[in-house]
Write an enzyme that holds these catalytic residues in place. Structure first.
Site, mmCIF file in Angstrom:
data_model
loop_
_atom_site.group_PDB
_atom_site.id
_atom_site.type_symbol
_atom_site.label_atom_id
_atom_site.label_comp_id
_atom_site.label_asym_id
_atom_site.label_seq_id
_atom_site.Cartn_x
_atom_site.Cartn_y
_atom_site.Cartn_z
ATOM 1 N N TRP A 19 28.467 53.362 29.031
ATOM 2 C CA TRP A 19 29.780 53.234 29.681
ATOM 3 C C TRP A 19 30.427 51.914 29.297
ATOM 4 O O TRP A 19 29.757 50.889 29.198
ATOM 5 C CB TRP A 19 29.576 53.270 31.196
ATOM 6 C CG TRP A 19 30.692 52.620 31.965
ATOM 7 C CD1 TRP A 19 30.838 51.287 32.245
ATOM 8 C CD2 TRP A 19 31.835 53.272 32.537
ATOM 9 N NE1 TRP A 19 31.993 51.070 32.952
ATOM 10 C CE2 TRP A 19 32.625 52.272 33.153
ATOM 11 C CE3 TRP A 19 32.262 54.601 32.594
ATOM 12 C CZ2 TRP A 19 33.816 52.560 33.817
ATOM 13 C CZ3 TRP A 19 33.445 54.878 33.264
ATOM 14 C CH2 TRP A 19 34.201 53.874 33.861
ATOM 15 N N MET A 20 31.744 51.930 29.092
ATOM 16 C CA MET A 20 32.484 50.693 28.828
ATOM 17 C C MET A 20 33.726 50.618 29.703
ATOM 18 O O MET A 20 34.444 51.601 29.841
ATOM 19 C CB MET A 20 32.906 50.651 27.350
ATOM 20 C CG MET A 20 33.763 49.442 27.006
ATOM 21 S SD MET A 20 34.118 49.335 25.233
ATOM 22 C CE MET A 20 35.475 50.492 25.110
ATOM 23 N N ASP A 22 36.357 46.930 30.934
ATOM 24 C CA ASP A 22 37.146 45.806 30.404
ATOM 25 C C ASP A 22 36.636 45.144 29.123
ATOM 26 O O ASP A 22 35.445 44.844 29.019
ATOM 27 C CB ASP A 22 37.202 44.668 31.426
ATOM 28 C CG ASP A 22 37.391 45.126 32.840
ATOM 29 O OD1 ASP A 22 37.610 46.318 33.062
ATOM 30 O OD2 ASP A 22 37.314 44.277 33.734
ATOM 31 N N GLN A 38 32.626 45.112 29.257
ATOM 32 C CA GLN A 38 31.847 45.565 30.400
ATOM 33 C C GLN A 38 31.071 46.804 29.966
ATOM 34 O O GLN A 38 31.666 47.803 29.535
ATOM 35 C CB GLN A 38 32.789 45.913 31.563
ATOM 36 C CG GLN A 38 33.335 44.701 32.271
ATOM 37 C CD GLN A 38 32.264 43.981 33.059
ATOM 38 O OE1 GLN A 38 31.890 44.395 34.131
ATOM 39 N NE2 GLN A 38 31.728 42.900 32.500
ATOM 40 N N PHE A 78 29.903 40.592 35.346
ATOM 41 C CA PHE A 78 31.278 41.106 35.382
ATOM 42 C C PHE A 78 32.125 40.428 34.300
ATOM 43 O O PHE A 78 31.632 39.644 33.503
ATOM 44 C CB PHE A 78 31.881 40.861 36.778
ATOM 45 C CG PHE A 78 31.649 41.994 37.759
ATOM 46 C CD1 PHE A 78 30.688 42.972 37.522
ATOM 47 C CD2 PHE A 78 32.392 42.077 38.937
ATOM 48 C CE1 PHE A 78 30.476 44.007 38.433
ATOM 49 C CE2 PHE A 78 32.193 43.105 39.846
ATOM 50 C CZ PHE A 78 31.240 44.066 39.601
ATOM 51 N N SER A 79 33.415 40.701 34.341
ATOM 52 C CA SER A 79 34.303 40.259 33.261
ATOM 53 C C SER A 79 34.446 38.749 33.180
ATOM 54 O O SER A 79 34.237 38.027 34.150
ATOM 55 C CB SER A 79 35.676 40.906 33.435
ATOM 56 O OG SER A 79 35.559 42.273 33.128
ATOM 57 N N ARG A 143 36.883 36.685 40.737
ATOM 58 C CA ARG A 143 36.216 37.064 39.496
ATOM 59 C C ARG A 143 37.095 36.986 38.245
ATOM 60 O O ARG A 143 38.270 36.735 38.303
ATOM 61 C CB ARG A 143 35.665 38.484 39.618
ATOM 62 C CG ARG A 143 36.700 39.541 39.948
ATOM 63 C CD ARG A 143 36.040 40.924 40.021
ATOM 64 N NE ARG A 143 36.984 41.953 40.378
ATOM 65 C CZ ARG A 143 37.243 42.338 41.623
ATOM 66 N NH1 ARG A 143 36.619 41.761 42.646
ATOM 67 N NH2 ARG A 143 38.108 43.295 41.868
ATOM 68 N N ASP A 144 36.442 37.261 37.130
ATOM 69 C CA ASP A 144 37.065 37.438 35.805
ATOM 70 C C ASP A 144 37.684 36.145 35.249
ATOM 71 O O ASP A 144 38.857 36.125 34.855
ATOM 72 C CB ASP A 144 38.136 38.552 35.842
ATOM 73 C CG ASP A 144 37.642 39.831 36.497
ATOM 74 O OD1 ASP A 144 36.409 40.013 36.550
ATOM 75 O OD2 ASP A 144 38.474 40.632 36.964
ATOM 76 N N GLU A 195 43.084 41.305 39.140
ATOM 77 C CA GLU A 195 41.856 41.280 38.340
ATOM 78 C C GLU A 195 42.200 40.776 36.935
ATOM 79 O O GLU A 195 43.354 40.785 36.517
ATOM 80 C CB GLU A 195 41.242 42.685 38.231
ATOM 81 C CG GLU A 195 40.827 43.273 39.578
ATOM 82 C CD GLU A 195 40.117 44.616 39.467
ATOM 83 O OE1 GLU A 195 39.185 44.848 40.241
ATOM 84 O OE2 GLU A 195 40.501 45.450 38.630
HETATM 85 C C1 FRU Z 1 38.350 45.371 36.219
HETATM 86 C C2 FRU Z 1 37.070 45.008 36.937
HETATM 87 C C3 FRU Z 1 36.894 43.514 36.976
HETATM 88 C C4 FRU Z 1 35.419 43.373 37.112
HETATM 89 C C5 FRU Z 1 34.901 44.514 36.269
HETATM 90 C C6 FRU Z 1 33.623 45.123 36.745
HETATM 91 O O1 FRU Z 1 38.366 46.638 35.699
HETATM 92 O O2 FRU Z 1 37.091 45.554 38.229
HETATM 93 O O3 FRU Z 1 37.629 42.887 37.991
HETATM 94 O O4 FRU Z 1 34.965 42.133 36.653
HETATM 95 O O5 FRU Z 1 35.912 45.491 36.267
HETATM 96 O O6 FRU Z 1 33.106 46.028 35.836
#
Ligand code: FRU
Length: 513
Positions: A19-20, A22, A38, A78-79, A143-144, A195
């Site tokens: 699965w992919m 971000d 991701q 996460f991202s 995050r991110d 995000e």
């Molecule tokens: C965005 C998100 C990010 C998070 C990641 C988790 O699509 O929700 O905010 O880091 O995906 O997979």
């Protein structure tokens, strides 16, 4: 190629298995583009998040390499982003690659961590002192991190999403971070969850003496058509505060389709700002009719700023010229002036459902004119100019498989896998109309033609098995939508509602790696 790979794109980046979502940690160094993402290496639904990794010399041919950052006892990876530490500020030597990502778990919440690479970004070591940043207010959604070098103050800056705002931090060494300011409360499309931020400077209308800062904010929900979308804000930044040019109620979207999310840009690229987005939508990303893998990235795009006819500054998103290298055949269709009825042309070069179609469209006095891509089963995508409403529309209601988009089904599965909290859209979108579809997938998406400010429109359309990307007038409009036809679209039919519309310079090329 197996049956389950029927929808695997021919020329878009996909993981070979798993699965992919971000794109993450993208950077360019020594002639190589690095694209992390991701990634769940264990299955084709969201979970077990790692950073997968692919490399390319031309942004088109990607080679999958070992995942760079693997899930660990601290949580999901996460991202996040990666930078080239030219001066060795982090003390891992000159030109070390430093990645900042979010570690996410129920126990620790969402905290920012660091990893570094001294072999050009192929193997990463996690910093033993992680995390490097936790939220000062215990925020759950934090995050991110996107990191960039802020030259005027000779410091690193981080922009990180914090629920409904973006927060800025700065650091001398990528490890010690100081809070600076926040932006975003109440801005743009509502409701939203911020995000995957990005932040960079670009000249306006190509003028190097007039530069503006762009904040990319990926929101989920908040998409005009439901679910996730990329919006952006233009303004000024003095190292302390971002001041947005437009009122909070203005929402500017980078792409007007429904499958364009988590857009971020490469670091280390000179003279161009290049971005990639994930081609899906959290409303149904886990239930698309694909089994072996899930998730594809958009074609890489270049971003530029232009002044719109309302005097506001907008960002265009155009496919990079490198894609021209994919053209394998070339066919010129005759120019068409359509008054009434339909003109049908066979797209015999599209047996693989992997092609590009370019054309110049002059809608003239037609109230509605467009073209339909269709297959022998009657599955179709209707792309048209609604001149009364001033819109370019892509309608995929009858594009093929759509049932998976029925709310009940998609959302039930979403719940089971404990995915993103789904929030119903409670208030109308500001300035733009609200939609309430029975099926999250079977619908049309539209973009305002006022962005183009012209009488003829240059369309560049990319079809690749299960996706359609349209770029109008050099990316002033971009529109990305998934489609799942049970057979390739082999024909195209042009039509007009009665008044003359002209289609010129129609070119069709089969695209292959
Ligand atoms: C965005 C998100 C990010 C998070 C990641 C988790 O699509 O929700 O905010 O880091 O995906 O997979």
């Amino acid at each position: 190629v197996t049956n389950t790979d029927f929808y695997r794109p021919s020329y878009h980046h996909t993981p070979s298995y798993g699965w992919m979502n971000d794109p993450n940690g993208m950077f360019y160094k020594d002639g190589v583009y690095h694209l992390c993402y991701q990634y769940n290496p264990y299955g084709s639904k969201w979970g077990n998040m790692h950073w997968g990794h692919a490399i390319s010399r031309d942004l088109i041919h990607w080679k999958e390499v070992e995942p760079t950052i693997a899930r660990d006892p601290m949580g999901h990876i996460f991202s996040g982003s990666a930078v080239i530490d030219k001066e060795g500020t982090a003390k891992y030597g000159k030109d070390a690659i430093v990645a900042l990502y979010t570690s996410a778990s129920d126990k620790n919440g969402q905290i920012q961590c660091m990893a570094y690479s001294t072999d050009g970004g192929y193997t990463f070591h996690k910093y033993p002192g992680n995390p490097v940043l936790t939220p000062f207010d215990g925020l759950k959604d934090f995050r991110d991190p996107k990191v960039f070098w802020y030259a005027p103050l000779k410091k690193w800056y981080m922009i990180v999403s914090a629920d409904k705002e973006m927060r800025f931090y700065s650091s001398p060494n990528l490890r010690d971070w100081t809070y600076i300011s926040a932006f975003g409360q109440g801005y743009g499309a509502q409701p939203n969850q911020f995000e995957c931020p990005d932040f960079f400077q670009l000249p306006v209308d190509g003028n190097p003496n007039k530069k503006k800062w762009v904040m990319i904010v990926n929101i989920n929900p908040g998409c005009l058509f439901g679910g996730s979308a990329t919006e952006y804000f233009i303004g000024d930044f003095d190292g302390k505060n971002f001041v947005c040019d437009s009122k909070p109620s203005v929402a500017k979207f980078l792409d007007y389709g429904k499958d364009h999310y988590a857009t971020v840009t490469f670091s280390g690229v000179q003279d161009r700002v290049l971005g990639i987005a994930w081609m899906s939508n959290w409303q149904y990303a886990n239930v698309t009719p694909i089994r072996q893998y899930r998730g594809a990235n958009t074609l890489p795009r270049e971003f530029k700023l232009f002044t719109g006819k309302d005097g506001q500054i907008y960002m265009s998103s155009n496919v990079v010229p490198e894609v021209a290298g994919l053209r394998k055949t070339f066919k010129r269709l005759p120019d068409l002036v359509i008054a009434q009825g339909k003109d049908s042309k066979n797209l015999s070069s599209s047996k693989e459902n992997a092609f590009e179609m370019e054309m110049d469209v002059a809608p003239g006095d037609a109230a509605k004119t467009g073209f339909i891509l269709y297959n022998e089963k009657g599955e179709k995508v209707n792309i048209y100019f609604d001149m009364k409403a001033g819109r370019l529309v892509m309608d995929r209601t009858e594009s093929g498989r759509t049932k998976f988009g029925e709310k009940a089904e998609a959302h039930k599965i979403e719940k089971e896998f404990d995915l993103h909290e789904h929030r119903e859209i409670k208030e109308p979108f500001r300035k733009l109309n609200s939609v309430n579809y029975k099926n999250d997938f079977a619908l049309g998406t539209w973009a305002p033609l006022s962005l183009c400010d012209s009488k003829t429109y240059h369309l560049d359309v990319f079809v690749d098995k299960c996706s359609i990307e349209i770029f109008v007038n050099g990316g002033r409009i971009a529109m990305t939508n998934l489609v799942f036809p049970t057979q390739p679209y082999t024909s195209v039919k042009f039509y007009s509602d009665g008044n003359k519309a002209a289609y010129r310079n129609i070119k069709v090329s089969e695209l292959r790696l």
